[in-house]
Structure formats: structure tokens, C-alpha cells
Design a protein around this motif. Structure first.
Motif, mmCIF file in Angstrom:
data_model
loop_
_atom_site.group_PDB
_atom_site.id
_atom_site.type_symbol
_atom_site.label_atom_id
_atom_site.label_comp_id
_atom_site.label_asym_id
_atom_site.label_seq_id
_atom_site.Cartn_x
_atom_site.Cartn_y
_atom_site.Cartn_z
ATOM 1 N N MET A 123 0.862 -1.136 -0.022
ATOM 2 C CA MET A 123 0.051 -0.008 0.063
ATOM 3 C C MET A 123 0.908 1.243 -0.046
ATOM 4 N N ARG A 124 1.908 1.200 0.887
ATOM 5 C CA ARG A 124 2.925 2.403 0.527
ATOM 6 C C ARG A 124 3.217 2.826 -1.008
ATOM 7 N N ARG A 125 3.648 1.373 -1.521
ATOM 8 C CA ARG A 125 3.996 1.727 -3.201
ATOM 9 C C ARG A 125 2.886 2.144 -3.920
ATOM 10 N N LYS A 126 1.724 1.896 -3.396
ATOM 11 C CA LYS A 126 0.449 2.657 -4.020
ATOM 12 C C LYS A 126 0.319 4.140 -3.684
ATOM 13 N N GLY A 127 1.301 4.489 -2.828
ATOM 14 C CA GLY A 127 1.086 5.991 -2.356
ATOM 15 C C GLY A 127 0.262 6.143 -1.252
ATOM 16 N N TYR A 128 -0.129 5.403 -0.277
ATOM 17 C CA TYR A 128 -0.786 5.667 0.784
ATOM 18 C C TYR A 128 0.373 5.644 1.697
ATOM 19 N N ARG A 129 0.278 6.637 2.576
ATOM 20 C CA ARG A 129 1.279 7.082 3.496
ATOM 21 C C ARG A 129 1.234 6.418 4.614
ATOM 22 N N LYS A 130 0.023 6.062 5.309
ATOM 23 C CA LYS A 130 -0.294 5.407 6.637
ATOM 24 C C LYS A 130 -1.174 4.199 6.086
ATOM 25 N N PRO A 131 -0.829 2.997 5.943
ATOM 26 C CA PRO A 131 -1.456 1.905 5.458
ATOM 27 C C PRO A 131 -2.098 0.795 6.764
ATOM 28 N N ILE A 132 -2.152 1.743 7.892
ATOM 29 C CA ILE A 132 -2.576 0.848 9.031
ATOM 30 C C ILE A 132 -4.130 0.184 8.958
ATOM 31 N N TRP A 133 -4.811 1.119 8.062
ATOM 32 C CA TRP A 133 -6.160 0.537 8.308
ATOM 33 C C TRP A 133 -6.243 -0.434 7.144
ATOM 34 N N PHE A 134 -5.445 -0.784 6.148
ATOM 35 C CA PHE A 134 -5.363 -1.802 5.504
ATOM 36 C C PHE A 134 -4.639 -2.951 6.147
ATOM 37 N N VAL B 40 -8.930 -12.407 0.311
ATOM 38 C CA VAL B 40 -10.111 -11.561 0.011
ATOM 39 C C VAL B 40 -9.575 -10.152 0.343
ATOM 40 N N VAL B 41 -8.867 -9.981 1.651
ATOM 41 C CA VAL B 41 -8.264 -8.765 2.013
ATOM 42 C C VAL B 41 -7.268 -8.365 1.090
ATOM 43 N N PHE B 42 -6.313 -8.997 0.664
ATOM 44 C CA PHE B 42 -5.220 -8.680 -0.289
ATOM 45 C C PHE B 42 -6.067 -8.109 -1.821
ATOM 46 N N VAL B 43 -6.726 -8.822 -2.179
ATOM 47 C CA VAL B 43 -7.694 -8.494 -3.474
ATOM 48 C C VAL B 43 -8.549 -7.225 -3.314
ATOM 49 N N GLY B 44 -9.117 -7.096 -2.122
ATOM 50 C CA GLY B 44 -9.689 -5.840 -1.850
ATOM 51 C C GLY B 44 -8.772 -4.412 -1.989
ATOM 52 N N ALA B 45 -7.473 -4.799 -1.146
ATOM 53 C CA ALA B 45 -6.536 -3.735 -0.982
ATOM 54 C C ALA B 45 -5.956 -3.627 -2.502
ATOM 55 N N ASN B 46 -5.971 -4.604 -3.371
ATOM 56 C CA ASN B 46 -5.336 -4.311 -4.664
ATOM 57 C C ASN B 46 -6.372 -3.493 -5.357
ATOM 58 N N SER B 47 -7.641 -3.700 -5.224
ATOM 59 C CA SER B 47 -8.649 -2.727 -6.029
ATOM 60 C C SER B 47 -8.532 -1.165 -5.719
ATOM 61 N N TRP B 48 -8.063 -0.980 -4.649
ATOM 62 C CA TRP B 48 -7.902 0.499 -4.233
ATOM 63 C C TRP B 48 -6.987 1.487 -5.368
ATOM 64 N N PRO B 49 -7.375 2.459 -5.904
ATOM 65 C CA PRO B 49 -6.614 3.102 -6.752
ATOM 66 C C PRO B 49 -5.138 3.678 -6.124
ATOM 67 N N GLN B 50 -4.241 3.645 -7.154
ATOM 68 C CA GLN B 50 -3.001 4.422 -6.924
ATOM 69 C C GLN B 50 -3.124 5.870 -6.574
#
Length: 120
Positions: A18-29, A80-90
Motif C-alpha cells: 500500500m505504501r508503493r501505491k501511495g498511501y502514507r499510513k496503510p494501518i487501516w489496510f 480476500v483482504v489482499f484482493v480488496g486492497a489491490n482494488s484501491w486506486p493508486q
């Protein structure tokens, strides 16, 4: 014990992804990794127990097949959690000081009116 290590590794992998996707605080994921693991484990064990009960199977004590079904369910839950996180946009990297993102695309003459003045 190995399950805990595996959950920690998946937690770290989720944060890196999620950091590579640009999310600074991926704690919620990352919080959904152990939640998905436990929910999947519970669902897998219950599903196997219900199928076994419907088939008339009765077991006492530890059943390794129930544990295997729980592990498969845990893998599916985290999947399912990883597939859901991958569906979030960059996420795009916008400066945090800009309150009006349209101002970045405005002509020079309009930028002075749209962008707030910086106080040094």
C-alpha cells in the motif's frame, strides 16, 4: 506460533504494497490482515463442522481435518483482504499545502488568485 509469524509477514507485505501505491499510513489496510485471518479460520472450521455434521460424521477431540479447513479458510480470508486492497486506486502525489487541486492546472494569471499565499 507459525501462524503468528505468518500474520506478521502478511501485515508487513500489506504495508509495503500500500505504501508503493501511495498511501502514507496503510494501518487501516494492515488491520484487516489479522481480522481476515481469524474470520476466515472461524468460517472454515464452522463450514467443515457443518458439512461433517450433515454427513453424520462424529468426532471427539482434535480433528486435523478441521484444523486444515480452518487454515484454508484463513488463507481465503486474507486473500480476500489482499484482493480488496489491490482494488484501491493508486494515489497521486499532490503537495499537501495545496487546498485547491484545480489551481495546479490553472493558467499563470489565475494561480495567484486560486492558490493561498504562503507565509514565510
Amino acid at each position: 506460533m507459525l501462524e503468528i509469524v505468518f500474520i506478521i509477514l502478511l501485515w508487513q507485505k500489506m504495508g509495503t504494497r500500500m505504501r508503493r501505491k501511495g498511501y502514507r499510513k496503510p494501518i487501516w489496510f494492515q488491520l484487516f490482515v489479522p481480522i481476515g485471518w481469524v474470520a476466515g479460520q472461524l468460517a472454515g472450521a464452522v463450514a467443515y463442522g457443518l458439512v461433517g455434521a450433515a454427513a453424520g460424521q462424529q468426532t471427539e477431540g482434535f480433528d486435523p481435518m478441521t484444523y486444515l479447513a480452518a487454515l484454508v479458510g484463513a488463507g481465503l480470508g486474507v486473500g480476500v483482504v489482499f484482493v480488496g486492497a489491490n482494488s484501491w486506486p493508486q494515489r497521486s502525489h499532490r503537495p499537501r499545502s495545496v487546498r485547491n487541486p484545480e489551481a495546479l492546472n490553472a493558467p499563470e494569471s489565475m494561480r495567484d488568485r486560486l492558490l493561498p499565499a504562503r507565509v514565510h
